[in-house]
Design a protein around this motif. Structure first.
Motif, PDB file in Angstrom:
ATOM      1  N   LEU A  25       9.853  12.158   3.536  1.00 19.86           N
ATOM      2  CA  LEU A  25       9.978  10.810   3.006  1.00 19.86           C
ATOM      3  C   LEU A  25       8.814  10.548   2.052  1.00 19.86           C
ATOM      4  CD1 LEU A  25      11.328   7.996   3.002  1.00 19.86           C
ATOM      5  CD2 LEU A  25       9.846   7.402   4.949  1.00 19.86           C
ATOM      6  N   VAL A  26       9.118  10.407   0.776  1.00 22.04           N
ATOM      7  CA  VAL A  26       8.094  10.156  -0.232  1.00 22.04           C
ATOM      8  C   VAL A  26       8.080   8.662  -0.525  1.00 22.04           C
ATOM      9  CG1 VAL A  26       7.305  10.652  -2.574  1.00 22.04           C
ATOM     10  CG2 VAL A  26       8.400  12.443  -1.225  1.00 22.04           C
ATOM     11  N   VAL A  27       6.961   8.024  -0.202  1.00 20.45           N
ATOM     12  CA  VAL A  27       6.856   6.578  -0.401  1.00 20.45           C
ATOM     13  C   VAL A  27       6.011   6.214  -1.609  1.00 20.45           C
ATOM     14  CG1 VAL A  27       7.235   6.029   2.040  1.00 20.45           C
ATOM     15  CG2 VAL A  27       4.914   6.452   1.210  1.00 20.45           C
ATOM     16  N   LYS A  28       5.197   7.161  -2.082  1.00 20.00           N
ATOM     17  CA  LYS A  28       4.401   6.928  -3.275  1.00 20.00           C
ATOM     18  C   LYS A  28       3.901   8.262  -3.790  1.00 20.00           C
ATOM     19  CE  LYS A  28       0.044   6.076  -0.797  1.00 20.00           C
ATOM     20  NZ  LYS A  28      -1.098   5.155  -0.632  1.00 20.00           N
ATOM     21  N   GLU A  29       3.476   8.293  -5.030  1.00 18.99           N
ATOM     22  CA  GLU A  29       3.033   9.541  -5.628  1.00 18.99           C
ATOM     23  C   GLU A  29       1.632   9.937  -5.168  1.00 18.99           C
ATOM     24  OE1 GLU A  29       3.452   9.195  -9.834  1.00 18.99           O
ATOM     25  OE2 GLU A  29       5.559   9.769  -9.799  1.00 18.99           O
ATOM     26  N   GLU A  30       0.822   8.954  -4.813  1.00 17.33           N
ATOM     27  CA  GLU A  30      -0.526   9.259  -4.358  1.00 17.33           C
ATOM     28  C   GLU A  30      -0.499   9.836  -2.945  1.00 17.33           C
ATOM     29  OE1 GLU A  30       0.414   6.284  -5.379  1.00 17.33           O
ATOM     30  OE2 GLU A  30      -0.498   6.108  -7.373  1.00 17.33           O
ATOM     31  N   LEU A  86      20.606   8.313   5.699  1.00 15.38           N
ATOM     32  CA  LEU A  86      19.295   7.874   6.169  1.00 15.38           C
ATOM     33  C   LEU A  86      18.473   7.261   5.037  1.00 15.38           C
ATOM     34  CD1 LEU A  86      18.147  10.680   8.626  1.00 15.38           C
ATOM     35  CD2 LEU A  86      18.789   8.331   9.179  1.00 15.38           C
ATOM     36  N   GLN A  87      18.591   7.826   3.850  1.00 14.44           N
ATOM     37  CA  GLN A  87      17.844   7.264   2.727  1.00 14.44           C
ATOM     38  C   GLN A  87      18.273   5.822   2.460  1.00 14.44           C
ATOM     39  OE1 GLN A  87      16.414   9.275  -1.123  1.00 14.44           O
ATOM     40  NE2 GLN A  87      18.402   8.454  -1.706  1.00 14.44           N
ATOM     41  N   LYS A  88      19.569   5.541   2.564  1.00 15.35           N
ATOM     42  CA  LYS A  88      20.039   4.173   2.364  1.00 15.35           C
ATOM     43  C   LYS A  88      19.377   3.223   3.355  1.00 15.35           C
ATOM     44  CE  LYS A  88      24.719   5.480   0.883  1.00 15.35           C
ATOM     45  NZ  LYS A  88      26.160   5.395   1.262  1.00 15.35           N
ATOM     46  N   ASN A  92       0.816  -1.203   0.000  1.00 12.75           N
ATOM     47  CA  ASN A  92       0.000   0.000   0.000  1.00 12.75           C
ATOM     48  C   ASN A  92       0.853   1.257   0.000  1.00 12.75           C
ATOM     49  OD1 ASN A  92      -2.372  -1.409   0.034  1.00 12.75           O
ATOM     50  ND2 ASN A  92      -2.539  -1.411   2.270  1.00 12.75           N
ATOM     51  N   PHE A  93       2.109   1.120   0.445  1.00  6.27           N
ATOM     52  CA  PHE A  93       2.952   2.296   0.591  1.00  6.27           C
ATOM     53  C   PHE A  93       3.997   2.400  -0.511  1.00  6.27           C
ATOM     54  CE2 PHE A  93       2.135   1.295   5.258  1.00  6.27           C
ATOM     55  CZ  PHE A  93       0.968   2.000   5.234  1.00  6.27           C
ATOM     56  N   SER A  94       4.757   1.337  -0.718  1.00  5.74           N
ATOM     57  CA  SER A  94       5.905   1.460  -1.599  1.00  5.74           C
ATOM     58  C   SER A  94       5.663   0.944  -2.999  1.00  5.74           C
ATOM     59  CB  SER A  94       7.102   0.702  -0.989  1.00  5.74           C
ATOM     60  OG  SER A  94       6.783  -0.673  -0.839  1.00  5.74           O
ATOM     61  N   ASN A  95       4.850  -0.069  -3.164  1.00  7.77           N
ATOM     62  CA  ASN A  95       4.706  -0.661  -4.479  1.00  7.77           C
ATOM     63  C   ASN A  95       3.944   0.215  -5.453  1.00  7.77           C
ATOM     64  OD1 ASN A  95       6.084  -2.817  -3.504  1.00  7.77           O
ATOM     65  ND2 ASN A  95       4.265  -4.075  -3.096  1.00  7.77           N
ATOM     66  N   LYS A  96       3.263   1.242  -4.936  1.00  5.34           N
ATOM     67  CA  LYS A  96       2.487   2.111  -5.811  1.00  5.34           C
ATOM     68  C   LYS A  96       3.314   3.288  -6.334  1.00  5.34           C
ATOM     69  CE  LYS A  96      -1.993   1.082  -3.736  1.00  5.34           C
ATOM     70  NZ  LYS A  96      -3.184   1.649  -3.069  1.00  5.34           N
ATOM     71  N   PHE A  97       4.628   3.279  -6.052  1.00  6.77           N
ATOM     72  CA  PHE A  97       5.474   4.353  -6.517  1.00  6.77           C
ATOM     73  C   PHE A  97       5.959   3.994  -7.913  1.00  6.77           C
ATOM     74  CE2 PHE A  97       8.152   7.728  -4.328  1.00  6.77           C
ATOM     75  CZ  PHE A  97       8.306   8.422  -5.512  1.00  6.77           C
ATOM     76  N   PRO A  98       5.290   4.496  -8.980  1.00  5.76           N
ATOM     77  CA  PRO A  98       5.573   4.029 -10.326  1.00  5.76           C
ATOM     78  C   PRO A  98       6.797   4.711 -10.921  1.00  5.76           C
ATOM     79  CG  PRO A  98       3.850   5.662 -10.396  1.00  5.76           C
ATOM     80  CD  PRO A  98       4.230   5.505  -8.950  1.00  5.76           C
ATOM     81  N   PHE A 102      11.476   0.513   2.783  1.00  2.98           N
ATOM     82  CA  PHE A 102      10.677   0.968   1.640  1.00  2.98           C
ATOM     83  C   PHE A 102      11.624   1.190   0.459  1.00  2.98           C
ATOM     84  CE2 PHE A 102       8.596   2.543   5.522  1.00  2.98           C
ATOM     85  CZ  PHE A 102       7.379   1.887   5.412  1.00  2.98           C
ATOM     86  N   PRO A 103      11.874   0.157  -0.322  1.00  2.82           N
ATOM     87  CA  PRO A 103      12.936   0.212  -1.334  1.00  2.82           C
ATOM     88  C   PRO A 103      12.774   1.320  -2.360  1.00  2.82           C
ATOM     89  CG  PRO A 103      12.193  -2.048  -0.977  1.00  2.82           C
ATOM     90  CD  PRO A 103      11.232  -1.170  -0.251  1.00  2.82           C
ATOM     91  N   GLN A 104      11.546   1.715  -2.667  1.00  6.21           N
ATOM     92  CA  GLN A 104      11.341   2.720  -3.706  1.00  6.21           C
ATOM     93  C   GLN A 104      11.093   4.118  -3.147  1.00  6.21           C
ATOM     94  OE1 GLN A 104       8.211   0.467  -5.864  1.00  6.21           O
ATOM     95  NE2 GLN A 104       9.580   0.599  -7.630  1.00  6.21           N
TER      96      GLN A 104
END
Length: 493
Positions: A231-236, A197-199, A22-28, A205-207
């Motif tokens: 922290l941006v985990v998805k565009e939505e 921190l991003q690493k 719901n969080f990371s996989n929707k980051f296209p 959240f890999p993406q």
């Protein structure tokens, strides 16, 4: 700075936490390899020659820096080891240091040395961070494996010289500005921490991408400014009450466990936009980290553009921030004004003068500040807006006096709303966001009230009183020391 996750062989959380679809996989994002790190191309004297070097993509001659030790603002040297530093109540020690401080970020009166060369002010610095792996069309940089961030040059399209001070008050404004403005070594500390921190967060959240935003990048930072991270985990959009809090709880757990030797006192603050507050022991910088507060990325570059197009804006705004801090009306957690609202109030005042010092950038350049613009394009705005040539030749001292006069005697707090987007005071809407509020400052992109923390009449009356008293003193004395002692302000930088 932080432990290498690959050496551990597995992420710090069970697999079920990694697969938060719901969080990371929707980051296209089909993203290229990561680009060169901020720390690989640091040169404090960033000349126009270096700008050409970066724009051409020739990084071969740029010296690399390997950060092994850092110097905190109290002068103590910190090694990036795994050793934890004990916490003593509200003291904020920095590796082998027990200096007692309260909301001040380890400053020194001596020249600072870090992993970079001698610091220079922001106007000469032409680089700023942007999240890893999002390629910009402005930078044709080479790919270097093993780094997670890169920087972009700001094209030299504006006059970077500060205004000439011909009167005592204007000279005092510039004196405080020179002493207290954020230096590039301060920015490098923050950027290095963001990169590391991003690493670590990408192990969960890999993406995801971690943005450095706020005063660190918008041109209005001081040497003691906190750093804001998004922290941006998805565009939505992310539900701030549920999703954001859950993500931040995972980040907080990461900080309390795997990174406990490097991150001090992570706290989850359940505000309207929840954050994790923490202090990095290595850089001695305090951070506020939010999730998907995208408007913070957009307004960072809007404010940066305002800071660039007129050379009186930054000195004036910085002195007003210092004034508000000294008079204890610059703390949203205590019901007074946050720094963002103060900056918007300065911009609004400069827009509403009979001969404006600033225009409305959103009106004049709507395509550059489109609230629906993709994030990887937002940073281009400061590079595309030309300088604003105002017919208003007022000195910094006169503008400072006028600022206090405007909010002490002219602005109608009860019926008007401060709008930088419209470049004028507009009637308050009847929505719940504005009803029964003491101070209304419109966020330029999402239209919310950035001054909603001022919810007590006692605090509001105190703020108005400070404006009135400061205006009267400056009007009569023409000496900044009467409202902001220079020595104290510089020592507390």
């Amino acid at each position: 700075m932080f432990p290498n996750s690959s050496n551990l062989g597995h992420p710090p959380f069970p697999p079920k936490h990694q697969n938060q679809s719901n969080f990371s996989n929707k980051f296209p994002l089909n993203l290229p390899p990561t680009l060169v790190s901020h720390q690989q191309i640091i040169d404090a004297q960033f000349s126009s020659w270096n700008t050409v070097t970066l724009l051409s993509g020739n990084l071969a001659t740029v010296p690399a820096v390997t950060p092994q030790t850092m110097t905190c603002r109290n002068g103590s040297r910190v090694h990036t080891s795994d050793a934890s530093t004990p916490i003593r109540g509200r003291k904020r020690p920095c590796e082998q240091t027990t200096t007692n401080v309260k909301r001040q970020r380890f400053h020194s009166h001596h020249s600072e040395t870090t992993v970079v060369n001698q610091a220079v002010p922001l106007p000469e610095e032409r680089r700023y961070s942007f999240p890893a792996s999002i390629q910009s069309p402005l930078l044709n940089a080479r790919y270097l494996p093993g780094f997670t961030g890169y920087v972009l040059p700001l094209q030299d399209r504006i006059e970077t010289t500060l205004p000439v001070a011909k009167d005592k008050l204007s000279q005092q404004v510039l004196e405080i500005f020179h002493a207290c403005q954020q230096q590039i070594c301060d920015l490098n500390r923050k950027e290095l921490c963001r990169t590391e921190l991003q690493k670590e967060i990408q192990q969960i959240f890999p993406q995801s991408r971690l943005f450095l935003v706020g005063s660190s990048l918008n041109g209005f930072g001081t040497r003691t400014s906190d750093a804001d991270l998004c922290l941006v985990v998805k565009e939505e959009p992310v539900n701030q009450k549920t999703e954001a809090r859950h993500i931040l709880s995972l980040v907080q757990t990461l900080f309390n466990t795997k990174l406990s030797g490097y991150i001090e006192r992570p706290q989850l603050i359940r505000a309207k936009v929840p954050i994790v507050k923490f202090r990095d022991k290595v850089s001695c910088v305090e951070f506020d980290l939010n999730v998907n507060n995208i408007v913070g990325i957009r307004n960072t570059f809007l404010l940066r553009t305002y800071a660039q197009i007129e050379n009186r804006v930054r000195p004036l705004a910085l002195v007003i921030k210092k004034w508000a801090h000294v008079h204890e009306i610059n703390d949203a957690s205590r019901g007074t004004l946050n720094s963002y609202s103060l900056i918007l109030m300065v911009l609004h005042y400069l827009q509403t003068l009979p001969e404006p010092v600033l225009p409305s950038l959103q009106k004049n350049y709507p395509e550059s500040f489109d609230p629906t613009m993709q994030l990887h394009l937002v940073h281009q705005a400061p590079c595309t807006i030309p300088p604003y040539h105002s017919k208003n030749g007022s000195s910094l001292g006169d503008l400072l006096i006028g600022f206090f006069k405007y909010y002490a005697t002219e602005f109608d707090w009860s019926h008007q709303l401060i709008s930088v987007r419209e470049a004028k005071a507009i009637p308050r809407p009847d929505g719940i966001e504005w009803r029964n509020k003491f101070i209304c400052v419109e966020e330029p992109f999402d239209g919310t009230n950035t001054a909603r923390a001022v919810h007590e009449k006692q605090k509001f009356d105190r703020i108005r009183c400070e404006f009135m008293q400061s205006w009267q003193l400056l009007r009569d004395k023409k000496d900044l020391n009467y409202i902001l002692p220079l020595r104290a302000a510089i020592q507390k930088r």
